[in-house]
Design an enzyme around this catalytic site. Structure first.
Site, PDB file in Angstrom:
ATOM      1  N   ARG A  97     -10.188  -1.272  14.734  1.00 49.73           N
ATOM      2  CA  ARG A  97     -10.305  -0.497  13.497  1.00 49.73           C
ATOM      3  C   ARG A  97     -11.344  -1.138  12.575  1.00 49.73           C
ATOM      4  O   ARG A  97     -12.376  -0.557  12.285  1.00 49.73           O
ATOM      5  CB  ARG A  97      -8.919  -0.424  12.827  1.00 49.73           C
ATOM      6  CG  ARG A  97      -8.800   0.554  11.708  1.00 49.73           C
ATOM      7  CD  ARG A  97      -7.346   0.766  11.296  1.00 49.73           C
ATOM      8  NE  ARG A  97      -6.676  -0.444  10.844  1.00 49.73           N
ATOM      9  CZ  ARG A  97      -5.433  -0.464  10.330  1.00 49.73           C
ATOM     10  NH1 ARG A  97      -4.750   0.660  10.225  1.00 49.73           N
ATOM     11  NH2 ARG A  97      -4.890  -1.595   9.940  1.00 49.73           N
TER      12      ARG A  97
ATOM     13  N   TYR B 182      13.107  30.844   8.241  1.00 53.94           N
ATOM     14  CA  TYR B 182      11.857  31.433   8.725  1.00 53.94           C
ATOM     15  C   TYR B 182      11.794  31.420  10.252  1.00 53.94           C
ATOM     16  O   TYR B 182      12.069  30.405  10.894  1.00 53.94           O
ATOM     17  CB  TYR B 182      10.666  30.633   8.198  1.00 53.94           C
ATOM     18  CG  TYR B 182      10.437  30.778   6.712  1.00 53.94           C
ATOM     19  CD1 TYR B 182      10.250  32.030   6.126  1.00 53.94           C
ATOM     20  CD2 TYR B 182      10.382  29.653   5.902  1.00 53.94           C
ATOM     21  CE1 TYR B 182      10.012  32.147   4.764  1.00 53.94           C
ATOM     22  CE2 TYR B 182      10.149  29.759   4.540  1.00 53.94           C
ATOM     23  CZ  TYR B 182       9.966  31.015   3.984  1.00 53.94           C
ATOM     24  OH  TYR B 182       9.734  31.128   2.640  1.00 53.94           O
TER      25      TYR B 182
ATOM     26  N   MET C  63      10.023  24.926   2.015  1.00 54.83           N
ATOM     27  CA  MET C  63       9.325  24.043   1.076  1.00 54.83           C
ATOM     28  C   MET C  63      10.290  23.312   0.140  1.00 54.83           C
ATOM     29  O   MET C  63      10.120  22.130  -0.143  1.00 54.83           O
ATOM     30  CB  MET C  63       8.298  24.829   0.255  1.00 54.83           C
ATOM     31  CG  MET C  63       7.336  23.930  -0.504  1.00 54.83           C
ATOM     32  SD  MET C  63       6.141  24.815  -1.501  1.00 54.83           S
ATOM     33  CE  MET C  63       5.108  25.579  -0.265  1.00 54.83           C
TER      34      MET C  63
ATOM     35  N   LYS D 224       0.839  -1.208   0.000  1.00 54.14           N
ATOM     36  CA  LYS D 224       0.000   0.000   0.000  1.00 54.14           C
ATOM     37  C   LYS D 224       0.873   1.257   0.000  1.00 54.14           C
ATOM     38  O   LYS D 224       2.082   1.177   0.259  1.00 54.14           O
ATOM     39  CB  LYS D 224      -0.919  -0.029   1.225  1.00 54.14           C
ATOM     40  CG  LYS D 224      -0.167   0.007   2.549  1.00 54.14           C
ATOM     41  CD  LYS D 224      -1.048  -0.460   3.704  1.00 54.14           C
ATOM     42  CE  LYS D 224      -0.280  -0.370   5.004  1.00 54.14           C
ATOM     43  NZ  LYS D 224      -0.943  -1.085   6.101  1.00 54.14           N
TER      44      LYS D 224
HETATM   45  C1  LIG Z   1      -0.057  -1.929   6.750  1.00 54.14           C
HETATM   46  C2  LIG Z   1      -0.545  -3.243   7.186  1.00 54.14           C
HETATM   47  C3  LIG Z   1       0.340  -4.312   7.362  1.00 54.14           C
HETATM   48  C4  LIG Z   1       1.838  -4.169   7.280  1.00 54.14           C
HETATM   49  O1  LIG Z   1       2.318  -3.663   8.499  1.00 54.14           O
HETATM   50  P1  LIG Z   1       3.900  -3.520   8.771  1.00 54.14           P
HETATM   51  O2  LIG Z   1       3.948  -3.068  10.186  1.00 54.14           O
HETATM   52  O3  LIG Z   1       4.403  -2.480   7.838  1.00 54.14           O
HETATM   53  O4  LIG Z   1       4.505  -4.833   8.550  1.00 54.14           O
HETATM   54  C5  LIG Z   1      -0.207  -5.550   7.663  1.00 54.14           C
HETATM   55  N1  LIG Z   1      -1.533  -5.723   7.786  1.00 54.14           N
HETATM   56  C6  LIG Z   1      -2.419  -4.710   7.646  1.00 54.14           C
HETATM   57  C7  LIG Z   1      -3.870  -4.964   7.814  1.00 54.14           C
HETATM   58  C8  LIG Z   1      -1.953  -3.433   7.354  1.00 54.14           C
HETATM   59  O5  LIG Z   1      -2.825  -2.434   7.230  1.00 54.14           O
END
Ligand SMILES: *Cc1c(COP(=O)(O)O)cnc(C)c1O
Length: 383
Positions: free
Chosen positions: A139, A271, A319, A41
């Site tokens: 979640r 800044y 930036m 992802k």
């Molecule tokens: C992002 C994610 C992972 C991977 O987690 P890491 O800590 O990067 O290994 C595994 N399972 C789910 C559901 C995730 O959202």
């Protein structure tokens, strides 16, 4: 002038060979029986999804985990037919295209299951799903006491096929007792269903922390993200590791010295003047800023590597540019390479270190690197 190899002002170099090694090490850790779901992802944790997916396909990733439809489509464009799991909940208007593209959704409720079943009926298709169980992350996922009812309801739906079951650890890096409880709740729930004849092709729980620190005799699949990219999750449980591990960060992040000057003691910088030089100093203006994803908060906290020396970032990061103290870095010239993440000489800065400086986690350091930063690739068979 020293020769300048590349024209970029700020870029990332991804070592595909490191990813191959990391995947091999994940297999060794998980054991030969286990399948590997690689989590890709957020543009493969900022490494560039297409390139990484191509490499992981060749490296034998069994399944990909993504966060949205675009990511799933990007994987499809690299190689047809690879199993893909959407880790998050599907939005109602994503359901049609998810089914069309043969992507497996994560299902946490009867309502979601019914929506998929209806949509699949319209398309005259069958959908393979993974059911998610909430064992303490809070979640997504069905509460364990309701799992039996959800599964039996799904079994009655004509267009859904239960292919997998999974849960997610909330604190595997730090909380051994809670993680064990999550594992036991999951194992009990899954065993109960299997005792009643339900079969699962994919059973998984272990993210990177879970894979490193929580034993497992139930799952047949591991589900790491961060470790694939060669970074250990920051952890208070490192002493529990039974073997030395050598995960290798695949991504280096670099920019260049754009401008140099000498300034007297007491010179205000950037800044808001959050920094004044403490002595006569040589300063380099370097070609990275928060527009590239280098945290604004890094000013007066982080260091970068120039001339194989650690050089502190002074004043606020802006930036497109940041100011670095190169007084002790020897003969620095405009155009010189600056390492934000990675190594130079014997020095190295890793994502966990930069994350600590910036009060965040390595996951955010990687995914924060913006589109403006070109990703370049070397090594590996997919290059
Ligand atoms: C992002 C994610 C992972 C991977 O987690 P890491 O800590 O990067 O290994 C595994 N399972 C789910 C559901 C995730 O959202």
């Amino acid at each position: 002038m020293r020769p300048v190899k590349e024209v970029y002002r700020c870029w990332a170099e991804v070592d595909l060979a490191a990813l191959e090694e990391n995947l091999a090490q994940i297999r060794a850790l998980a054991g030969p029986q286990k399948k590997v779901l690689t989590v890709v992802k957020a543009d493969a944790y900022g490494h560039g999804l297409r390139q990484i997916a191509a490499l992981l396909m060749q490296g034998g990733s069994d399944l990909f985990g993504v966060a949205n439809l675009q990511e799933a489509r990007a994987i499809r464009s690299v190689g047809k037919g690879w199993p893909i799991l959407m880790l998050g909940a599907c939005l109602p208007f994503e359901i049609g295209p998810v089914i069309e593209n043969g992507i497996m959704p994560a299902i946490s409720s009867l309502e979601e299951a019914e929506r998929f079943d209806r949509s699949a009926a319209q398309q005259n298709k069958s959908v393979s799903i993974h059911v998610k169980v909430d064992t303490g992350m809070g979640r997504l996922g069905v509460a364990p006491p309701e799992l039996g009812h959800l599964l039996s309801s799904i079994r009655r739906m004509r267009h859904l096929e239960i292919k997998g079951i999974f849960t997610h650890y909330s604190s595997a890096e730090d909380d051994a007792a809670f993680t064990r409880r999550q594992r036991e709740i999951f194992a009990q729930a899954v065993h109960k269903e299997m005792a009643q004849g339900q079969q699962f092709e994919w059973i998984h729980a272990q993210n990177s922390g879970g894979l490193l620190f929580e034993r497992d005799d139930l799952c047949n699949t591991v589900r790491p993200g961060l470790l694939v990219y060669g970074i250990m999750p920051p952890s208070s449980r490192l002493s529990e590791l039974k073997q030395p591990l050598a995960f290798r960060p695949a991504l280096s992040w670099k920019c260049r010295v754009g401008f140099l000057k000498s300034v007297p003691e007491g010179t205000p910088l950037s800044y808001g003047h959050t920094c004044f030089t403490r002595k006569k100093s040589t300063l380099a203006t370097v070609t990275v800023g928060y527009g590239d994803g280098y945290f604004r908060i890094a000013g007066n906290r982080a260091s970068v590597l120039i001339g194989a020396k650690r050089c502190p970032v002074l004043g606020r990061v802006t930036m497109d540019q940041a100011i670095v103290d190169v007084t002790d870095a020897g003969n620095v010239q405009a155009g010189d390479e600056v390492v934000l993440l990675g190594s130079q000489g014997t020095e190295r800065i890793d994502a966990t270190q930069l994350a600590e400086w910036c009060e965040t986690v390595p996951w955010e350091v990687l995914t924060n690197i913006t589109y403006r930063v070109p990703r370049t690739y070397r090594g590996g068979h997919a290059a």
